[in-house]
Design a protein around this motif. Structure first.
Motif, short mmCIF file in Angstrom:
data_model
loop_
_atom_site.label_atom_id
_atom_site.label_comp_id
_atom_site.label_asym_id
_atom_site.label_seq_id
_atom_site.Cartn_x
_atom_site.Cartn_y
_atom_site.Cartn_z
N ARG A 178 0.82 -1.21 0.00
CA ARG A 178 0.00 0.00 0.00
C ARG A 178 0.86 1.26 0.00
O ARG A 178 0.40 2.32 -0.43
CB ARG A 178 -0.91 0.01 1.23
CG ARG A 178 -1.96 -1.09 1.24
CD ARG A 178 -2.95 -0.94 0.10
NE ARG A 178 -3.72 0.28 0.18
CZ ARG A 178 -4.57 0.68 -0.75
NH1 ARG A 178 -4.73 -0.06 -1.83
NH2 ARG A 178 -5.24 1.80 -0.61
N PHE A 223 1.19 3.43 -3.09
CA PHE A 223 0.10 4.30 -3.49
C PHE A 223 -0.12 5.42 -2.49
O PHE A 223 -1.23 5.92 -2.34
CB PHE A 223 -1.19 3.49 -3.67
CG PHE A 223 -1.09 2.43 -4.70
CD1 PHE A 223 -1.05 2.75 -6.05
CD2 PHE A 223 -1.00 1.11 -4.33
CE1 PHE A 223 -0.94 1.76 -7.01
CE2 PHE A 223 -0.89 0.10 -5.29
CZ PHE A 223 -0.87 0.43 -6.63
N ARG A 224 0.94 5.84 -1.80
CA ARG A 224 0.83 6.94 -0.86
C ARG A 224 1.85 8.02 -1.18
O ARG A 224 2.99 7.74 -1.50
CB ARG A 224 1.03 6.46 0.58
CG ARG A 224 0.01 5.42 1.04
CD ARG A 224 0.09 5.19 2.52
NE ARG A 224 -0.43 6.33 3.26
CZ ARG A 224 -1.72 6.52 3.52
NH1 ARG A 224 -2.62 5.65 3.10
NH2 ARG A 224 -2.11 7.57 4.21
N ASP A 269 -3.49 8.75 0.31
CA ASP A 269 -3.58 7.59 -0.54
C ASP A 269 -3.97 8.06 -1.94
O ASP A 269 -5.04 8.66 -2.14
CB ASP A 269 -4.63 6.63 0.01
CG ASP A 269 -4.59 5.28 -0.70
OD1 ASP A 269 -4.14 5.22 -1.85
OD2 ASP A 269 -5.03 4.29 -0.09
N ALA A 306 -4.13 6.04 -4.71
CA ALA A 306 -4.42 4.91 -5.58
C ALA A 306 -5.47 5.27 -6.63
O ALA A 306 -5.48 4.69 -7.73
CB ALA A 306 -4.91 3.73 -4.74
N TRP A 307 -6.36 6.23 -6.32
CA TRP A 307 -7.41 6.63 -7.27
C TRP A 307 -6.83 7.27 -8.52
O TRP A 307 -7.53 7.37 -9.54
CB TRP A 307 -8.38 7.60 -6.60
CG TRP A 307 -7.71 8.80 -5.97
CD1 TRP A 307 -7.24 8.91 -4.70
CD2 TRP A 307 -7.40 10.04 -6.61
NE1 TRP A 307 -6.67 10.14 -4.50
CE2 TRP A 307 -6.76 10.85 -5.66
CE3 TRP A 307 -7.62 10.54 -7.90
CZ2 TRP A 307 -6.33 12.14 -5.96
CZ3 TRP A 307 -7.20 11.83 -8.18
CH2 TRP A 307 -6.55 12.62 -7.22
N ALA A 358 -10.26 0.25 -10.37
CA ALA A 358 -10.63 0.93 -9.11
C ALA A 358 -11.00 -0.07 -8.04
O ALA A 358 -10.65 0.09 -6.86
CB ALA A 358 -11.78 1.90 -9.37
N LEU A 404 -7.83 -1.46 -6.43
CA LEU A 404 -6.93 -0.55 -5.73
C LEU A 404 -7.61 0.33 -4.70
O LEU A 404 -6.95 0.79 -3.76
CB LEU A 404 -6.18 0.33 -6.73
CG LEU A 404 -5.33 -0.39 -7.78
CD1 LEU A 404 -4.70 0.62 -8.73
CD2 LEU A 404 -4.26 -1.24 -7.11
N CYS A 405 -8.90 0.62 -4.87
CA CYS A 405 -9.57 1.63 -4.07
C CYS A 405 -10.70 1.00 -3.25
O CYS A 405 -10.98 -0.19 -3.34
CB CYS A 405 -10.12 2.73 -4.96
SG CYS A 405 -8.90 3.45 -6.08
N GLY A 406 -11.36 1.85 -2.48
CA GLY A 406 -12.48 1.41 -1.68
C GLY A 406 -13.76 1.31 -2.47
O GLY A 406 -13.81 1.62 -3.67
N THR A 408 -15.11 4.79 -3.80
CA THR A 408 -14.34 5.26 -4.95
C THR A 408 -14.67 4.45 -6.19
O THR A 408 -14.75 4.99 -7.30
CB THR A 408 -12.84 5.18 -4.66
OG1 THR A 408 -12.55 5.90 -3.46
CG2 THR A 408 -12.03 5.76 -5.80
N THR A 409 -14.89 3.15 -6.02
CA THR A 409 -15.26 2.30 -7.15
C THR A 409 -16.61 2.71 -7.72
O THR A 409 -16.81 2.73 -8.95
CB THR A 409 -15.29 0.82 -6.73
OG1 THR A 409 -14.01 0.46 -6.19
CG2 THR A 409 -15.59 -0.08 -7.90
#
Length: 395
Positions: free
Chosen positions: A11, A14-15, A20, A22-23, A57, A60-62, A65-66
């Motif tokens: 992780r 992606f910071r 974060d 990742a988006w 998405a 990688l994302c929550g 976000t998806t």
């Protein structure tokens, strides 16, 4: 205590600072697909590739976000597709494809989030178990300078059969470092049983040999209990090193070795193994002439009654640190199958800097060396424990 958390390290890619980002990956993909579709001719339409965006998405994302990217993909698809004349539009079929792909991505993101929450809960339980078995040791506990590192081969479980503890008492300060055969909760239960007995016996018993006998008895009682519960898992045993730093003045340390790697005395003059009274691993005492008395409740009625051997007491110089490691160190291999050469690496480190013999620095040196040798791919749980008497600062 230290451990390896691969998921956390992944992780970190992606910071940026505390954010974060990742988006950014699905966003750049979405912008790239739209730009290529608009800048190429009508015969080369790739707008339907937008279906990949919510999938990325989801990986990688929550969930939230998806959902945003699933909706944004639909809006972008419609906006880009309507730019072209009717005969060149991708049409409703691809619109349905993008919508369905977005919906499936949201479902996948929710499933991944649930799985990660469940794994996080299990890791918290394992962490609590680890702290219960391997209790934190105060700095300078009982006049000993100490340091310990535990690295779990199973980074999700974070706990295995390695154990260590320090117990002060009226007869000196006792130390136990060991490794239970096998893995899983059975090994953890066995380690907890041995540590519980050690903490009581090390405090009350004047002779270290009696403490060793109590550990042997406890292993038999534990195996009998688990067998009665229908969870018989074979002749489980443990290798261990039992130490005692007597209260009397002097630099001796009593040692009983239960089939473990010999402890090492590490100091400015180099590295040397310390001899001790040799015993079979804990749980195999019935194969020799002796086991502690009071074994009437053991499943075997023909167990011997007493182990007469006393602990050997070699000299440990004031500037030496006593180092005990489990087989995660001695059996660590690199990609070519070569073992980690602990003594040679320590000799090299001490030649460069004799100050590495201090417990904290010594443990860190061994830990870093093992991780470097194996490239972080541990085949077994690894424990490194170092201890020495604190310097007397009194006038």
């Amino acid at each position: 205590m230290e451990r390896i958390d691969r998921r956390k390290r992944q992780r970190e890619w992606f910071r940026v600072g505390d954010c974060d980002v990742a988006w950014l990956v699905p966003l750049l993909l979405l912008m790239g697909i739209a730009a290529v579709d608009l800048l190429t001719s009508e015969q080369f339409r790739i707008v339907s590739w937008i279906v990949l965006v919510p999938s990325i998405a989801a990986a990688l994302c929550g969930v939230g976000t998806t959902v945003v990217f699933a909706l944004l993909s639909l809006v972008t698809y419609v906006a880009v597709d309507t730019v072209y004349p009717n005969q060149y539009r991708a049409g409703n079929a691809d619109f349905v494809l993008v919508a369905l792909g977005g919906a499936l991505a949201v479902i996948a993101a929710e499933a991944r989030a649930r799985r990660e929450r469940r794994e996080g809960h299990m890791r918290d339980i394992a962490e609590t178990t680890r702290r219960t078995v391997l209790r934190p040791l105060p700095p300078g506990w009982a006049g000993l300078e100490h340091a310990g590192v535990y690295l779990a081969a199973d980074t999700d479980a974070r706990v295995g059969g390695d154990f260590y503890d320090i117990q002060p008492g009226p007869h000196g300060t006792r130390v136990l470092v060991g490794d239970v055969q096998g893995k899983g909760l059975g090994a953890v239960e066995t380690a907890a049983a041995l540590l519980g007995t050690f903490r009581e016996a090390a405090y009350h018993e004047p002779d270290l040999a009696t403490v060793a006998d109590r550990l042997e008895t406890r292993m038999y009682r534990h195996r009998g209990h688990t067998a009665a519960l229908g969870r018989y898992d074979g002749e489980r045993f443990a290798t261990a090193v039992l130490l005692s730093f007597p209260q009397r003045e002097g630099d001796t340390v009593e040692i009983i070795n239960f089939g473990h790697e010999a402890p090492l005395a590490v100091g400015p003059r180099g590295v040397r193994p310390l001899p001790g009274t040799e015993r079979l691993p804990i749980g195999f005492g019935h194969l020799t002439e002796g086991l502690a008395g009071g074994a009437a409740d053991l499943p075997s009625a023909d167990l011997p009654a007493k182990v007469p051997a006393e602990a050997l007491a070699p000299e440990l110089h004031p500037d030496e640190t006593l180092l005990v490691v489990t087989d995660g160190v001695t059996e660590a291999r690199d990609r070519r199958g070569e073992f980690y050469t602990l003594v040679r690496e320590l000799d090299r480190a001490l030649a460069r800097d004799p100050g590495r013999a201090a417990p904290k620095r010594l443990v860190r040196t061994v830990r870093d060396g093992v991780l470097r040798h194996t490239r972080g791919r541990l085949a077994d749980d690894t424990t490194v424990f170092a201890v020495r008497r604190m310097a007397d600062t009194s006038d």
